[in-house]
Design a protein around this motif. Structure first.
Motif, short mmCIF file in Angstrom:
data_model
loop_
_atom_site.label_atom_id
_atom_site.label_comp_id
_atom_site.label_asym_id
_atom_site.label_seq_id
_atom_site.Cartn_x
_atom_site.Cartn_y
_atom_site.Cartn_z
N ARG A 285 39.72 53.68 55.36
CA ARG A 285 38.28 54.36 55.31
C ARG A 285 37.87 54.97 53.89
O ARG A 285 36.73 55.10 53.41
N LEU A 286 38.76 56.20 53.67
CA LEU A 286 38.66 56.67 52.63
C LEU A 286 38.84 55.87 51.30
O LEU A 286 37.79 56.32 50.25
N CYS A 287 39.62 54.85 51.11
CA CYS A 287 39.45 54.14 49.96
C CYS A 287 38.32 53.20 49.62
O CYS A 287 38.13 52.49 48.67
N ARG A 288 37.45 53.02 50.80
CA ARG A 288 36.34 52.20 50.56
C ARG A 288 35.24 52.85 49.76
O ARG A 288 34.32 52.10 49.25
N VAL A 289 35.29 54.07 49.39
CA VAL A 289 34.38 54.72 48.75
C VAL A 289 34.49 54.24 47.16
O VAL A 289 33.55 54.59 46.38
N MET A 290 35.78 53.62 46.94
CA MET A 290 35.59 53.44 45.45
C MET A 290 35.86 51.95 45.26
O MET A 290 36.20 51.15 46.30
N ASP A 291 35.46 51.12 44.05
CA ASP A 291 35.62 49.86 43.68
C ASP A 291 36.56 49.75 42.94
O ASP A 291 36.59 50.27 41.76
N CYS A 292 37.57 48.74 43.28
CA CYS A 292 38.70 48.45 42.57
C CYS A 292 38.38 47.97 41.28
O CYS A 292 39.15 47.56 40.30
N VAL B 271 43.92 46.02 44.00
CA VAL B 271 44.06 46.95 42.68
C VAL B 271 44.63 45.69 41.74
O VAL B 271 44.13 45.41 40.58
N LEU B 272 45.95 45.17 42.06
CA LEU B 272 46.80 44.13 41.31
C LEU B 272 45.74 42.70 41.31
O LEU B 272 45.58 42.36 40.04
N PHE B 273 45.13 42.37 42.31
CA PHE B 273 44.22 41.09 42.13
C PHE B 273 43.31 41.44 41.27
O PHE B 273 42.81 40.65 40.30
N GLN C 275 44.46 41.29 37.64
CA GLN C 275 44.68 39.94 37.25
C GLN C 275 43.59 39.22 37.08
O GLN C 275 43.43 38.47 36.10
N VAL C 276 42.25 39.26 37.87
CA VAL C 276 41.08 38.49 37.52
C VAL C 276 40.61 38.96 36.12
O VAL C 276 39.92 38.07 35.32
N LYS C 277 40.51 40.23 35.56
CA LYS C 277 40.29 40.84 34.46
C LYS C 277 40.96 40.12 33.24
O LYS C 277 40.39 39.52 32.43
N ILE C 278 42.25 40.06 33.48
CA ILE C 278 43.09 39.35 32.47
C ILE C 278 42.73 37.80 32.30
O ILE C 278 42.52 37.27 31.19
N SER C 279 42.62 37.14 33.37
CA SER C 279 42.17 35.78 33.42
C SER C 279 40.82 35.59 32.93
O SER C 279 40.74 34.67 32.05
N ASN C 280 39.97 36.33 33.28
CA ASN C 280 38.68 36.30 32.73
C ASN C 280 38.63 36.67 31.17
O ASN C 280 37.78 36.09 30.31
N GLN D 74 54.18 45.44 34.94
CA GLN D 74 54.86 44.08 35.13
C GLN D 74 55.73 44.15 36.32
O GLN D 74 55.81 43.21 37.11
N ASP D 75 56.51 45.05 36.56
CA ASP D 75 57.44 45.13 37.88
C ASP D 75 56.67 45.26 38.97
O ASP D 75 56.88 44.30 40.10
N GLY D 76 55.77 45.93 39.04
CA GLY D 76 54.88 45.94 40.41
C GLY D 76 54.06 44.64 40.27
O GLY D 76 54.07 44.02 41.80
N TRP D 77 53.78 43.83 39.47
CA TRP D 77 52.97 42.66 39.61
C TRP D 77 54.02 41.46 39.84
O TRP D 77 53.68 40.57 40.62
N ALA D 78 55.36 41.80 39.58
CA ALA D 78 56.47 40.53 39.79
C ALA D 78 56.85 40.81 41.52
O ALA D 78 56.76 39.56 42.05
N ALA D 79 56.66 42.05 41.85
CA ALA D 79 57.03 42.02 43.43
C ALA D 79 55.98 41.59 43.97
O ALA D 79 56.13 40.72 45.12
#
Length: 730
Positions: free
Chosen positions: A541-548, A573-575, A578-583, A619-624
């Protein structure tokens, strides 16, 4: 000729002589003056005193006739006390008590000297008290021509009101003469005189230099200033001053610079708050610029409310704003020992400061930017601490909301009052943001055309003004959003701050106000760090106040490694990254496909270059995360294959049942002749089919689920929750 002592360096005085006819009336008295012995005044006389007047603890041994001849009040009192004096031990001496004479013993002494025909020195310091004493003693023209009321009134009108500094000194001396000075219009006339001179062209002000201070024009600082302290001389263009005859020699106008627009601030800041309000009100009526009025109010507050302004003599000491009046003019901070805020707010110094604060709030010009937002916030903080009138506090909150984008974090951190749980007043900041949004909507609505204007004629101006207002509103909202994010980061450390208050304040601004949510993410992370006992639901609920999607690359990198965030938020956040990089890759490829000039810009980076520029931790976080996704895909494919196998088995079973089922006629025969065979064949086929189906179901469940009933993931990973897949069986 009467002269003003305050305007002259030599200290000449206005001598008020007694008329020629009056001196012959008292030929039996030698006017050698008054002599004081301890607490008693005596007249150098040949005739014994027959009148004793007591003013406070001072006794005046006078004579009846001089006092009766010029004072109607003394004549009436002496007549009324004649019968009492006749029965006393000394029937020739009358005793009179005048404890309420305005101006006290000093003013009565001057009035008594006047009655005896002695020369009286009229100055700006004593004229108001003497004028009130003359009115109190009823020294009118009916008793004698040229009486004291006439002479003091003439001095006020022709000498004092024509001089800037004398008007200030007289108004300052009226502080202890209420209500006499008000009733005699002395305060009003001096206030209007000061306002008229302050609003005139500064080029009409000529400074009288004393030759000290390196040529800097000195300023009047009140009645305590020495006679050698010059003040701005008023010249209406004729070349000569309009003050008293004792004017100092002024430097040549060609050598003097034009005085600044704020030349009068220091002089009016010595006045008491009620007189300062009268002067500012008169200045407003005469049309002075609102920014100068606001600057004068700020300057006055810095003198009388130390610590209110950053450049004040006690800047930063506002946490204990309890002050007392000092002889030098100003309120010095004191710390009351052992008392709470309620006790301090009820003390006499606090009441005096509350009156100053409420008066300043009431005279602040209504125009935007007349005073700074920081000054308004510090004044609001002091008003809340001193428990000022709620209506004035609300009005001040609206004024702050008008220019909230100018505020800084230090001024916005206002401590909670009363018994609030939080350290800072979060509800107050919420109200300020609401006032800001209301003001933005009002300004946007005011740019729309009127109802009676034709649409075609109003369209160009309307859309131009509306676009400008919308652009300014977005900039203001962006600044307020950054300020609010910093405020949330600061107050989030308070363990008593509830999640609801934090969420409401974070969502008080529209989404368009923030182009980047890094500040909001910082506040959320700080709140999670200060509140480690939040449940998973509360953290989501707390994290809903921000836009990833509005997080920067650095914020995404930090969030990917943040263990305090829910896993769902980390995946988002990771997704989004990734969308930003793809765009970005798609945009660069699309630009090349459109045939852009090769020399227009540098060649777009390849995917490998983008990955090489990504930090290793990210990169490690994205690989996991990618490994988890692949594992889920593999499990999904296995379940689909087993489902298809099960579906084939069901089809085969269905066909077998259909082939083994008897027709209705044969079934009837079997029921008559060979019933035993019919009974054994039907249940045997169904039982074998369902047993096979059960074995397939058990095999599928054993392969897809672990020992605890959860879906097994990759080797070495934590067990996952079972997933339900909805499919239709035809």
């Amino acid at each position: 000729m009467w002269e003003s002592e305050s305007e002259s360096h030599a200290g000449e005085r206005g001598l008020v002589p007694v008329g020629g006819g009056s001196s012959g009336r008292h030929e039996g008295l030698k006017n050698d003056g008054f002599v004081r012995r301890d607490h008693s005044w005596y007249v150098n006389r040949d005739i014994p005193s027959d009148l004793l007047v007591k003013v406070g603890d001072v006794s005046f041994h006078l004579h009846k006739y001089p006092m009766i001849s010029r004072s109607g009040r003394m004549s009436r009192i002496i007549y009324e006390t004649a019968s009492v004096a006749a029965a006393a031990a000394d029937p020739d001496t009358a005793a009179v008590g005048l404890d309420d004479v305005p101006g006290g013993t000093d003013s009565f002494e001057l009035a008594a000297r006047f009655c005896y025909g002695m020369a009286v020195d009229l100055t700006a310091a004593n004229i108001s008290g003497l004028r009130c004493a003359a009115e109190y003693l009823e020294m009118t023209e009916d008793l004698e021509e040229g009486n004291l009321i006439f002479k003091t009134e003439a001095f006020l009108s022709y000498v004092v009101l024509s001089s800037w500094r004398d008007s200030i000194v007289v108004l300052k001396s009226c502080e202890g003469l209420s209500p006499w000075a008000e009733n005699l219009q002395i305060v009003r006339r001096c206030s209007e005189s000061i306002a008229w001179k302050a609003c005139a062209n500064p080029r009409g002000v000529r400074w009288a230099y004393t030759g000290t201070g390196g040529g800097r024009p000195p300023r009047a600082t009140g009645p305590g200033a020495g006679g050698g302290t010059a003040s701005p001389r008023w010249n209406l263009g004729g070349g000569g001053g309009s003050g008293g005859g004792g004017d100092s020699k002024e430097s040549s106008p060609s050598r003097q610079a034009v005085p600044p627009a704020d030349w009068w601030f220091e002089d009016v800041s010595v006045l008491r708050i009620d007189h300062f309000v009268r002067v500012v009100t008169a200045i407003k009526v005469k049309g002075m610029r609102f920014d100068l009025i606001g600057a004068a109010i700020t300057h006055y507050a810095s003198k009388w409310l130390p610590g209110l302004t950053k450049d004040g003599p006690h800047g930063g000491a506002l946490d204990e704003p309890w002050a007392q009046a000092s002889p030098g003019g100003g309120l010095h901070m004191i710390i009351a020992g052992g008392g709470g805020k309620d006790d301090i707010a009820a003390s006499a110094p606090a009441r005096e400061q509350r009156m100053v604060v409420e008066s300043l709030i009431s005279i602040i010009p209504p125009q935007r930017d007349s005073v700074s937002c920081g000054f308004l916030l510090r004044l609001l903080r002091l008003a809340i601490m001193l428990k000022a009138a709620p209506a004035l506090v609300t009005e001040l909150e609206k004024r702050v909301g008008m220019q909230l984008e100018q505020a800084v974090l230090a001024d916005l951190l206002i401590p909670s009052s009363g018994r609030a749980e939080t350290a800072y007043d979060v509800d107050l900041v919420q109200r300020l943001v609401e006032h800001f949004l209301v003001q933005e909507q009002t300004e946007l609505a005011s740019s729309s055309p009127g109802r009676g204007e034709p649409a075609a004629a109003a369209a160009p101006e309307y859309y131009g003004a509306r676009t400008a207002a919308a652009g300014a509103g977005l900039n203001a909202k962006a600044r307020v959003a950054r300020l609010l994010d910093s405020y949330l980061s600061e107050v989030s450390r308070d363990r008593n701050l509830s999640l609801t208050k934090f969420q409401v304040l974070a969502e008080s601004l529209p989404e368009s106000a923030r182009t980047c949510d890094d500040g909001l993410y910082r506040a959320v992370d700080s709140y999670l760090k200060a509140h480690p006992t939040l449940t998973e639901h509360e953290r989501k609920r707390l994290c809903r106040v921000m836009d990833c999607q509005k997080l920067s690359f650095d914020a995404c990198m930090h969030a990917a490694q943040n263990e305090r965030l829910p896993l769902r938020v980390v995946v988002q956040v990771l997704f989004s990254e990734q969308v930003k990089i793809s765009n970005a890759l798609a945009g660069s490829g699309g630009g090349a496909a459109l045939g852009r000039a090769p020399d227009a810009a540098a060649p777009p980076p390849t995917r490998r270059q983008l990955l090489d520029g990504t930090p290793q931790s990210f990169q490690d976080g994205w690989a996991a995360a990618k490994k988890d996704i692949n594992t889920l895909k593999f499990e999904l494919e296995s379940i689909k294959a087993k489902y298809l196998e099960l579906q084939h088995e069901m089809d085969a079973l269905q066909k077998q049942v259909e082939r083994g089922a008897p027709s209705p006629a044969s079934g009837a025969k079997a029921g008559v002749g060979g019933g035993a065979g019919g009974k054994n064949q039907g249940p045997s086929a169904w039982s074998s089919g369902w047993r096979k189906l059960g074995r397939l179901a058990k095999m599928t469940g054993a392969d897809a689920a672990g020992p605890d009933g959860h879906v097994a993931g990759a080797p070495g990973e934590a067990p996952r929750k079972p997933r339900r897949w909805r499919n239709s069986i035809s």
